[in-house]
Design a protein around this motif. Sequence first.
Motif, PDB file in Angstrom:
ATOM      1  N   GLY A   1       0.837  -1.203   0.000  1.00 59.85           N
ATOM      2  CA  GLY A   1       0.000   0.000   0.000  1.00 59.85           C
ATOM      3  C   GLY A   1       0.869   1.250   0.000  1.00 59.85           C
ATOM      4  N   PRO A   2       0.293   2.399   0.373  1.00 62.97           N
ATOM      5  CA  PRO A   2       1.045   3.656   0.329  1.00 62.97           C
ATOM      6  C   PRO A   2       2.191   3.707   1.342  1.00 62.97           C
ATOM      7  CG  PRO A   2      -1.114   3.980   1.302  1.00 62.97           C
ATOM      8  CD  PRO A   2      -1.087   2.582   0.799  1.00 62.97           C
ATOM      9  N   SER A   3       3.272   4.341   0.948  1.00 63.48           N
ATOM     10  CA  SER A   3       4.437   4.491   1.822  1.00 63.48           C
ATOM     11  C   SER A   3       4.665   5.963   2.109  1.00 63.48           C
ATOM     12  CB  SER A   3       5.685   3.940   1.134  1.00 63.48           C
ATOM     13  OG  SER A   3       5.503   2.595   0.800  1.00 63.48           O
ATOM     14  N   ARG A   4       5.287   6.229   3.232  1.00 64.53           N
ATOM     15  CA  ARG A   4       5.711   7.589   3.558  1.00 64.53           C
ATOM     16  C   ARG A   4       7.196   7.481   3.925  1.00 64.53           C
ATOM     17  NH1 ARG A   4       6.562  10.344   8.046  1.00 64.53           N
ATOM     18  NH2 ARG A   4       5.959   8.536   9.276  1.00 64.53           N
ATOM     19  N   ILE A   5       8.047   7.737   2.961  1.00 68.18           N
ATOM     20  CA  ILE A   5       9.496   7.651   3.204  1.00 68.18           C
ATOM     21  C   ILE A   5      10.105   8.993   2.792  1.00 68.18           C
ATOM     22  CG2 ILE A   5      11.618   6.347   2.728  1.00 68.18           C
ATOM     23  CD1 ILE A   5       9.977   3.886   2.227  1.00 68.18           C
ATOM     24  N   PRO A   6      10.042   9.970   3.718  1.00 67.15           N
ATOM     25  CA  PRO A   6      10.440  11.341   3.380  1.00 67.15           C
ATOM     26  C   PRO A   6      11.938  11.581   3.510  1.00 67.15           C
ATOM     27  CG  PRO A   6       9.575  11.294   5.597  1.00 67.15           C
ATOM     28  CD  PRO A   6       9.573   9.862   5.101  1.00 67.15           C
ATOM     29  N   PHE A   7      12.736  10.613   3.070  1.00 74.94           N
ATOM     30  CA  PHE A   7      14.189  10.789   3.099  1.00 74.94           C
ATOM     31  C   PHE A   7      14.771   9.891   2.017  1.00 74.94           C
ATOM     32  CE2 PHE A   7      12.774   7.739   6.309  1.00 74.94           C
ATOM     33  CZ  PHE A   7      13.426   6.589   5.893  1.00 74.94           C
ATOM     34  N   GLU A   8      16.020  10.147   1.697  1.00 79.58           N
ATOM     35  CA  GLU A   8      16.730   9.368   0.681  1.00 79.58           C
ATOM     36  C   GLU A   8      17.174   8.041   1.298  1.00 79.58           C
ATOM     37  OE1 GLU A   8      17.987   8.392  -2.595  1.00 79.58           O
ATOM     38  OE2 GLU A   8      18.130  10.578  -2.751  1.00 79.58           O
ATOM     39  N   VAL A   9      16.766   6.896   0.738  1.00 78.07           N
ATOM     40  CA  VAL A   9      17.196   5.608   1.321  1.00 78.07           C
ATOM     41  C   VAL A   9      18.556   5.165   0.775  1.00 78.07           C
ATOM     42  CG1 VAL A   9      14.825   4.810   1.700  1.00 78.07           C
ATOM     43  CG2 VAL A   9      16.039   4.052  -0.326  1.00 78.07           C
ATOM     44  N   ARG A  10      18.935   5.751  -0.361  1.00 81.11           N
ATOM     45  CA  ARG A  10      20.199   5.338  -0.979  1.00 81.11           C
ATOM     46  C   ARG A  10      21.378   5.540  -0.013  1.00 81.11           C
ATOM     47  NH1 ARG A  10      23.156   8.753  -4.386  1.00 81.11           N
ATOM     48  NH2 ARG A  10      21.269   9.978  -4.564  1.00 81.11           N
ATOM     49  N   GLY A  11      22.136   4.479   0.190  1.00 79.26           N
ATOM     50  CA  GLY A  11      23.321   4.553   1.046  1.00 79.26           C
ATOM     51  C   GLY A  11      23.043   4.449   2.537  1.00 79.26           C
ATOM     52  N   LYS A  12      21.749   4.450   2.922  1.00 80.02           N
ATOM     53  CA  LYS A  12      21.404   4.433   4.356  1.00 80.02           C
ATOM     54  C   LYS A  12      21.409   3.024   4.938  1.00 80.02           C
ATOM     55  CE  LYS A  12      19.688   8.622   5.719  1.00 80.02           C
ATOM     56  NZ  LYS A  12      19.355   9.301   4.478  1.00 80.02           N
ATOM     57  N   ARG A  13      21.567   2.981   6.249  1.00 79.41           N
ATOM     58  CA  ARG A  13      21.312   1.757   7.004  1.00 79.41           C
ATOM     59  C   ARG A  13      19.864   1.862   7.467  1.00 79.41           C
ATOM     60  NH1 ARG A  13      23.195   1.453  12.998  1.00 79.41           N
ATOM     61  NH2 ARG A  13      22.154  -0.447  13.677  1.00 79.41           N
ATOM     62  N   VAL A  14      19.006   1.022   6.903  1.00 82.61           N
ATOM     63  CA  VAL A  14      17.573   1.099   7.174  1.00 82.61           C
ATOM     64  C   VAL A  14      17.174  -0.012   8.147  1.00 82.61           C
ATOM     65  CG1 VAL A  14      15.269   0.792   6.152  1.00 82.61           C
ATOM     66  CG2 VAL A  14      16.999   2.132   4.933  1.00 82.61           C
ATOM     67  N   VAL A  15      16.486   0.344   9.222  1.00 83.57           N
ATOM     68  CA  VAL A  15      15.936  -0.666  10.124  1.00 83.57           C
ATOM     69  C   VAL A  15      14.421  -0.710   9.924  1.00 83.57           C
ATOM     70  CG1 VAL A  15      15.651  -1.429  12.518  1.00 83.57           C
ATOM     71  CG2 VAL A  15      17.796  -0.354  11.809  1.00 83.57           C
ATOM     72  N   LEU A  16      13.914  -1.854   9.453  1.00 86.61           N
ATOM     73  CA  LEU A  16      12.470  -2.079   9.352  1.00 86.61           C
ATOM     74  C   LEU A  16      11.964  -2.452  10.736  1.00 86.61           C
ATOM     75  CD1 LEU A  16      12.193  -4.287   6.126  1.00 86.61           C
ATOM     76  CD2 LEU A  16      11.415  -1.915   6.404  1.00 86.61           C
TER      77      LEU A  16
ATOM     78  N   LEU B   1      13.160  -1.250  -1.501  1.00 88.26           N
ATOM     79  CA  LEU B   1      14.150  -1.278  -2.587  1.00 88.26           C
ATOM     80  C   LEU B   1      13.680  -0.505  -3.820  1.00 88.26           C
ATOM     81  CD1 LEU B   1      15.388  -4.948  -2.101  1.00 88.26           C
ATOM     82  CD2 LEU B   1      16.686  -2.863  -1.662  1.00 88.26           C
ATOM     83  N   ASP B   2      12.351  -0.291  -3.936  1.00 89.59           N
ATOM     84  CA  ASP B   2      11.841   0.559  -5.007  1.00 89.59           C
ATOM     85  C   ASP B   2      12.289   2.011  -4.852  1.00 89.59           C
ATOM     86  OD1 ASP B   2      10.555  -1.380  -6.431  1.00 89.59           O
ATOM     87  OD2 ASP B   2       8.549  -0.949  -5.623  1.00 89.59           O
ATOM     88  N   TYR B   3      12.635   2.408  -3.627  1.00 92.45           N
ATOM     89  CA  TYR B   3      13.037   3.796  -3.360  1.00 92.45           C
ATOM     90  C   TYR B   3      14.520   4.043  -3.610  1.00 92.45           C
ATOM     91  CZ  TYR B   3       8.587   5.127  -1.334  1.00 92.45           C
ATOM     92  OH  TYR B   3       7.273   5.433  -1.154  1.00 92.45           O
ATOM     93  N   GLY B   4      15.303   2.965  -3.710  1.00 95.95           N
ATOM     94  CA  GLY B   4      16.740   3.148  -3.891  1.00 95.95           C
ATOM     95  C   GLY B   4      17.484   1.987  -3.267  1.00 95.95           C
ATOM     96  N   ARG B   5      18.811   2.135  -3.206  1.00 94.19           N
ATOM     97  CA  ARG B   5      19.625   1.034  -2.721  1.00 94.19           C
ATOM     98  C   ARG B   5      20.231   1.390  -1.369  1.00 94.19           C
ATOM     99  NH1 ARG B   5      24.403  -1.631  -2.360  1.00 94.19           N
ATOM    100  NH2 ARG B   5      24.628  -3.623  -3.469  1.00 94.19           N
ATOM    101  N   PRO B   6      19.610   0.915  -0.283  1.00 99.39           N
ATOM    102  CA  PRO B   6      20.206   1.171   1.030  1.00 99.39           C
ATOM    103  C   PRO B   6      21.542   0.450   1.138  1.00 99.39           C
ATOM    104  CG  PRO B   6      17.969   0.283   1.236  1.00 99.39           C
ATOM    105  CD  PRO B   6      18.392   0.092  -0.183  1.00 99.39           C
ATOM    106  N   ARG B   7      22.379   0.906   2.059  1.00 98.50           N
ATOM    107  CA  ARG B   7      23.660   0.239   2.293  1.00 98.50           C
ATOM    108  C   ARG B   7      23.404  -1.121   2.922  1.00 98.50           C
ATOM    109  NH1 ARG B   7      26.716   0.438   6.817  1.00 98.50           N
ATOM    110  NH2 ARG B   7      25.689   2.261   7.705  1.00 98.50           N
ATOM    111  N   ARG B   8      22.356  -1.173   3.758  1.00 93.00           N
ATOM    112  CA  ARG B   8      22.059  -2.380   4.521  1.00 93.00           C
ATOM    113  C   ARG B   8      20.635  -2.244   5.047  1.00 93.00           C
ATOM    114  NH1 ARG B   8      24.914  -6.004   7.851  1.00 93.00           N
ATOM    115  NH2 ARG B   8      23.691  -6.479   9.675  1.00 93.00           N
TER     116      ARG B   8
END
Length: 173
Positions: free
Chosen positions: A83-98, A117-124
């Motif tokens: 469904g809809p996402s709210r990701i108001p930051f750049e995920v590329r290069g980030k360490r993302v914790v779900l 992963l549709d938003y970009g390529r996190p570091r991890r």
Amino acid sequence: MSEVLLDPVAVARGLRRVAGEIAEHGGVRDLALIGIRRGGEPLAERLTALLRELEGEAPPTGSIDITLYRDDAATALPNPKIGPSRIPFEVRGKRVVLVDDVLYTGRTIRAALDAVLDYGRPRRIELCVLVDRGGRELPIHPDYTVRRVELGPGQRIEVAQKDDGTWATIEES
Ligand code: 5GP
Ligand code: MG
């Protein structure tokens, strides 16, 4: 029949420990938290506040909505819908914790990984859950867990949001 698994004090203590583990595992620089709606969203916000207290800096926080095609709460059908996402930051290069409330078959997390992963390529990407109830159907494991419990057939976790903190009970269905 209902058995308390986590009372508000245990949840508060567990989230404090997990926030410490997240910080210990790489600080808050380049960190971002993403809560899975709706149960994971308030937990991600709570962890963000705890990280601010611990590290003096809060990671950016977002949320994603994964709608399961389920007959009932205990039966997952093949593909959760994103469904809809709210990701108001750049995920590329980030360490993302779900962050989610309960981890069961792993299908929600698989769908969440796709969505992120549709938003970009996190570091991890790492995974944090309040309760790991076992029963995995995919090779997905949490990095941070407040409580792990093996449920019998016909049991489920009831997670209630209280003013003084989230708590969880085991319910017979
Ligand atoms: P999975 O996709 O891993 O089978 O299920 C996880 C998702 O379904 C989570 O977002 C969680 O909110 C929900 N879920 C699965 N089992 C339970 C449960 O026993 N109690 C609650 N409250 N939610 C559950
Ligand atoms: Mg959920």
